[in-house]
Design a protein around this motif. Structure first.
Motif, PDB file in Angstrom:
ATOM      1  N   THR A 300       0.831  -1.203   0.000  1.00 21.64           N
ATOM      2  CA  THR A 300       0.000   0.000   0.000  1.00 21.64           C
ATOM      3  C   THR A 300       0.865   1.253   0.000  1.00 21.64           C
ATOM      4  OG1 THR A 300      -1.906  -1.041   1.065  1.00 21.64           O
ATOM      5  CG2 THR A 300      -1.658   1.327   1.369  1.00 21.64           C
ATOM      6  N   VAL A 301       1.928   1.245   0.785  1.00 20.03           N
ATOM      7  CA  VAL A 301       2.838   2.402   0.816  1.00 20.03           C
ATOM      8  C   VAL A 301       3.408   2.655  -0.575  1.00 20.03           C
ATOM      9  CG1 VAL A 301       5.006   3.295   1.737  1.00 20.03           C
ATOM     10  CG2 VAL A 301       3.422   2.091   3.244  1.00 20.03           C
ATOM     11  N   ILE A 302       3.853   1.595  -1.234  1.00 17.31           N
ATOM     12  CA  ILE A 302       4.390   1.739  -2.588  1.00 17.31           C
ATOM     13  C   ILE A 302       3.299   2.217  -3.543  1.00 17.31           C
ATOM     14  CG2 ILE A 302       5.445   0.510  -4.527  1.00 17.31           C
ATOM     15  CD1 ILE A 302       6.667  -1.412  -2.446  1.00 17.31           C
ATOM     16  N   GLY A 303       2.097   1.656  -3.379  1.00 12.14           N
ATOM     17  CA  GLY A 303       0.978   2.038  -4.236  1.00 12.14           C
ATOM     18  C   GLY A 303       0.585   3.490  -4.089  1.00 12.14           C
ATOM     19  N   VAL A 304       0.739   4.056  -2.887  1.00  8.38           N
ATOM     20  CA  VAL A 304       0.451   5.472  -2.677  1.00  8.38           C
ATOM     21  C   VAL A 304       1.450   6.348  -3.423  1.00  8.38           C
ATOM     22  CG1 VAL A 304       0.523   7.312  -0.939  1.00  8.38           C
ATOM     23  CG2 VAL A 304      -0.749   5.217  -0.474  1.00  8.38           C
ATOM     24  N   PHE A 305       2.708   5.899  -3.470  1.00 11.28           N
ATOM     25  CA  PHE A 305       3.746   6.737  -4.059  1.00 11.28           C
ATOM     26  C   PHE A 305       3.804   6.660  -5.579  1.00 11.28           C
ATOM     27  CE2 PHE A 305       5.454   6.905   0.253  1.00 11.28           C
ATOM     28  CZ  PHE A 305       5.829   8.247   0.308  1.00 11.28           C
ATOM     29  N   ILE A 306       3.304   5.581  -6.182  1.00 11.75           N
ATOM     30  CA  ILE A 306       3.372   5.472  -7.646  1.00 11.75           C
ATOM     31  C   ILE A 306       2.604   6.606  -8.331  1.00 11.75           C
ATOM     32  CG2 ILE A 306       2.590   4.095  -9.606  1.00 11.75           C
ATOM     33  CD1 ILE A 306       3.570   1.626  -8.170  1.00 11.75           C
ATOM     34  N   PRO A 307       1.309   6.830  -8.035  1.00 11.66           N
ATOM     35  CA  PRO A 307       0.622   7.957  -8.678  1.00 11.66           C
ATOM     36  C   PRO A 307       1.188   9.310  -8.255  1.00 11.66           C
ATOM     37  CG  PRO A 307      -0.792   6.938  -7.021  1.00 11.66           C
ATOM     38  CD  PRO A 307       0.386   6.044  -7.195  1.00 11.66           C
ATOM     39  N   ASP A 321      -1.877  17.654 -17.855  1.00  8.57           N
ATOM     40  CA  ASP A 321      -2.634  16.886 -16.869  1.00  8.57           C
ATOM     41  C   ASP A 321      -3.411  15.739 -17.502  1.00  8.57           C
ATOM     42  OD1 ASP A 321      -1.698  18.568 -14.969  1.00  8.57           O
ATOM     43  OD2 ASP A 321      -3.526  19.754 -14.775  1.00  8.57           O
ATOM     44  N   PHE A 322      -3.862  15.927 -18.741  1.00  9.00           N
ATOM     45  CA  PHE A 322      -4.656  14.897 -19.404  1.00  9.00           C
ATOM     46  C   PHE A 322      -3.850  13.605 -19.557  1.00  9.00           C
ATOM     47  CE2 PHE A 322      -5.695  19.098 -21.350  1.00  9.00           C
ATOM     48  CZ  PHE A 322      -6.859  19.320 -20.635  1.00  9.00           C
ATOM     49  N   TRP A 323      -2.574  13.749 -19.887  1.00  9.36           N
ATOM     50  CA  TRP A 323      -1.723  12.571 -20.039  1.00  9.36           C
ATOM     51  C   TRP A 323      -1.459  11.907 -18.686  1.00  9.36           C
ATOM     52  CZ3 TRP A 323      -1.215  10.270 -24.415  1.00  9.36           C
ATOM     53  CH2 TRP A 323      -1.299  10.997 -25.610  1.00  9.36           C
ATOM     54  N   GLN A 324      -1.419  12.702 -17.625  1.00 11.11           N
ATOM     55  CA  GLN A 324      -1.262  12.142 -16.287  1.00 11.11           C
ATOM     56  C   GLN A 324      -2.419  11.210 -15.958  1.00 11.11           C
ATOM     57  OE1 GLN A 324      -0.581  15.144 -13.288  1.00 11.11           O
ATOM     58  NE2 GLN A 324       0.546  16.429 -14.703  1.00 11.11           N
ATOM     59  N   GLN A 325      -3.619  11.653 -16.268  1.00  8.64           N
ATOM     60  CA  GLN A 325      -4.807  10.845 -15.988  1.00  8.64           C
ATOM     61  C   GLN A 325      -4.796   9.555 -16.795  1.00  8.64           C
ATOM     62  OE1 GLN A 325      -7.946  13.584 -16.937  1.00  8.64           O
ATOM     63  NE2 GLN A 325      -7.461  14.961 -15.250  1.00  8.64           N
ATOM     64  N   ILE A 326      -4.380   9.638 -18.056  1.00  9.88           N
ATOM     65  CA  ILE A 326      -4.312   8.443 -18.901  1.00  9.88           C
ATOM     66  C   ILE A 326      -3.284   7.460 -18.344  1.00  9.88           C
ATOM     67  CG2 ILE A 326      -3.647   7.588 -21.181  1.00  9.88           C
ATOM     68  CD1 ILE A 326      -4.776  10.218 -22.335  1.00  9.88           C
ATOM     69  N   ALA A 330      -3.986   3.705 -16.905  1.00 16.18           N
ATOM     70  CA  ALA A 330      -3.340   2.542 -17.516  1.00 16.18           C
ATOM     71  C   ALA A 330      -2.600   1.705 -16.476  1.00 16.18           C
ATOM     72  CB  ALA A 330      -2.372   3.000 -18.607  1.00 16.18           C
ATOM     73  N   VAL A 331      -1.903   2.368 -15.550  1.00 20.13           N
ATOM     74  CA  VAL A 331      -1.179   1.649 -14.501  1.00 20.13           C
ATOM     75  C   VAL A 331      -2.147   0.882 -13.606  1.00 20.13           C
ATOM     76  CG1 VAL A 331       0.251   1.927 -12.439  1.00 20.13           C
ATOM     77  CG2 VAL A 331       0.801   3.204 -14.508  1.00 20.13           C
ATOM     78  N   LEU A 332      -3.274   1.507 -13.274  1.00 16.45           N
ATOM     79  CA  LEU A 332      -4.268   0.853 -12.424  1.00 16.45           C
ATOM     80  C   LEU A 332      -4.854  -0.377 -13.104  1.00 16.45           C
ATOM     81  CD1 LEU A 332      -5.971   0.812  -9.847  1.00 16.45           C
ATOM     82  CD2 LEU A 332      -7.580   2.355 -10.982  1.00 16.45           C
ATOM     83  N   ILE A 333      -5.230  -0.252 -14.368  1.00 18.87           N
ATOM     84  CA  ILE A 333      -5.784  -1.382 -15.109  1.00 18.87           C
ATOM     85  C   ILE A 333      -4.760  -2.503 -15.218  1.00 18.87           C
ATOM     86  CG2 ILE A 333      -6.625  -2.137 -17.371  1.00 18.87           C
ATOM     87  CD1 ILE A 333      -7.870   0.673 -17.674  1.00 18.87           C
ATOM     88  N   ALA A 334      -3.502  -2.144 -15.463  1.00 17.40           N
ATOM     89  CA  ALA A 334      -2.439  -3.152 -15.561  1.00 17.40           C
ATOM     90  C   ALA A 334      -2.268  -3.897 -14.241  1.00 17.40           C
ATOM     91  CB  ALA A 334      -1.126  -2.486 -15.966  1.00 17.40           C
TER      92      ALA A 334
END
Length: 349
Positions: A300-307, A321-326, A330-334
């Motif tokens: 969870t700690v690592i997951g908080v820092f990735i985004p 910002d639009f590319w940040q959201q994409i 993508a990372v979440l779906i992966a």
């Protein structure tokens, strides 16, 4: 003839004394791969902007900005491991911050809490944390006792808590926060280096990790998420445990609300409307399975820092910002896809 006893792997982490080679255990660990993703992001952004990204000031700011979300994600980890969900934590955070601010405002002469002392601040903190606990208790009772699906319950309390927060001050933010609170918890540091708000988040995360990984409460959490009926038949009080899990999540949302109040020096209602999805995303990115029974606090700690690193890096590099959201989507779906593949592979053995 002696046999080697193998300790089961916990939430994707290699078990102690496992008969499998270390390399095989690491490769099969969600946490290991997620950590590599985080390291890769840090290296890439450091190479792209060596004069700006890998600096002490940027690292300190990154830690401060993730502190509130990390506290929310600690509670969400317990919920998701039980195969539940809590969409209300962002609204509960807002409500708790509003209750704390209104309490301190009401106890201050003339309604101006800016000069309030630590007695008033302590009462405000207790009121805010208890307010979060009340919403957690409501969620737990409806989910565990009334057996209403968590998605429906927390979707309802998400709107109710946000509406209640707006009613407390007619839809406006409260900006009269005690200066002592802002200077000490919001921007204060220990030893002149470590922000106090980060220390609070670290302590809460450490306690959450201890509770999840070394206590009976944590073992019951995993058992319920793996197979609720089997857990019930083995003697675990499933109803009581689920109620406690959602109560804990509510309390942590209350603490996060008070931390946010201290840092932003305001209730900042509009800034937290997406915190529930951010917390869920962080937990899932960290390797906690939406199907329940699998997860870890370090993940969870690592997951908080990735985004957080993605957002900070994109801002420094100058990407829209639009590319940040994409990229975050993508990372979440992966992450979810990878979890499903591992689950299918495990079930096919």
């Amino acid at each position: 003839m002696t046999t080697t006893r193998e300790t089961p792997a916990v939430d994707g982490l290699p078990g102690i004394g496992s008969a499998r080679p270390l390399r095989a255990r690491l490769v099969s660990s969600n946490t290991f791969w997620i950590f590599l993703v985080l390291v890769a992001l840090l290296v890439v952004f450091s190479l792209l902007r060596p004069e700006t990204f890998p600096t002490f000031q940027n690292a300190q700011l990154l830690l401060i900005e993730t502190s509130v979300l990390l506290v929310l994600a600690v509670g969400m980890t317990f919920v998701i491991i039980t195969s539940g969900i809590d969409l209300s934590v962002g609204s509960v955070l807002i409500f708790s911050g509003m209750v704390a601010a209104k309490t301190m405002e009401g106890l201050s002469p003339g309604g101006n809490a800016s000069a309030a002392g630590w007695g008033v601040i302590t009462v405000g903190m207790v009121a805010g944390v208890l307010a979060g606990g009340v919403w957690g208790l409501v969620n737990g009772m409806l989910i565990a006792l009334a057996r209403i699906p968590p998605l429906i319950v927390t979707l309802g309390t998400m709107g109710a808590a946000l509406g209640a927060a707006n009613l407390l001050n007619n839809g406006s933010d409260i900006n009269t926060v005690p200066t002592a609170l802002n200077r000490t918890l919001g921007y204060g540091t220990s030893l002149g280096v470590v922000p106090n708000i980060v220390l609070v988040a670290v302590v809460i995360t450490a306690i959450g990790g201890w509770l999840l990984h070394t206590t009976r409460f944590g073992r019951y959490t995993y058992a319920i998420g793996s197979n609720r009926e089997a857990a019930r038949r083995s003697g675990i009080a499933v109803t009581r445990h689920l109620l406690l899990v959602y109560l804990l999540t509510g309390f942590l949302a209350g603490i996060a609300g008070f931390m946010s109040l201290a840092y932003y020096n305001s209730t900042t209602i509009a800034a937290h409307t997406m915190d529930n999805l951010d917390a869920i995303s962080a937990v899932v990115l960290g390797g906690t399975s939406l199907f329940g029974g699998v997860g870890s606090m370090i993940g969870t700690v690592i997951g908080v820092f990735i985004p957080a690193v993605l957002t900070k890096g994109f801002n420094i590099v100058g990407i829209q910002d639009f590319w940040q959201q994409i990229a975050l989507g993508a990372v979440l779906i992966a992450a979810v896809w990878f979890d499903q593949q591992r689950r299918r592979a495990r079930n096919s053995r």
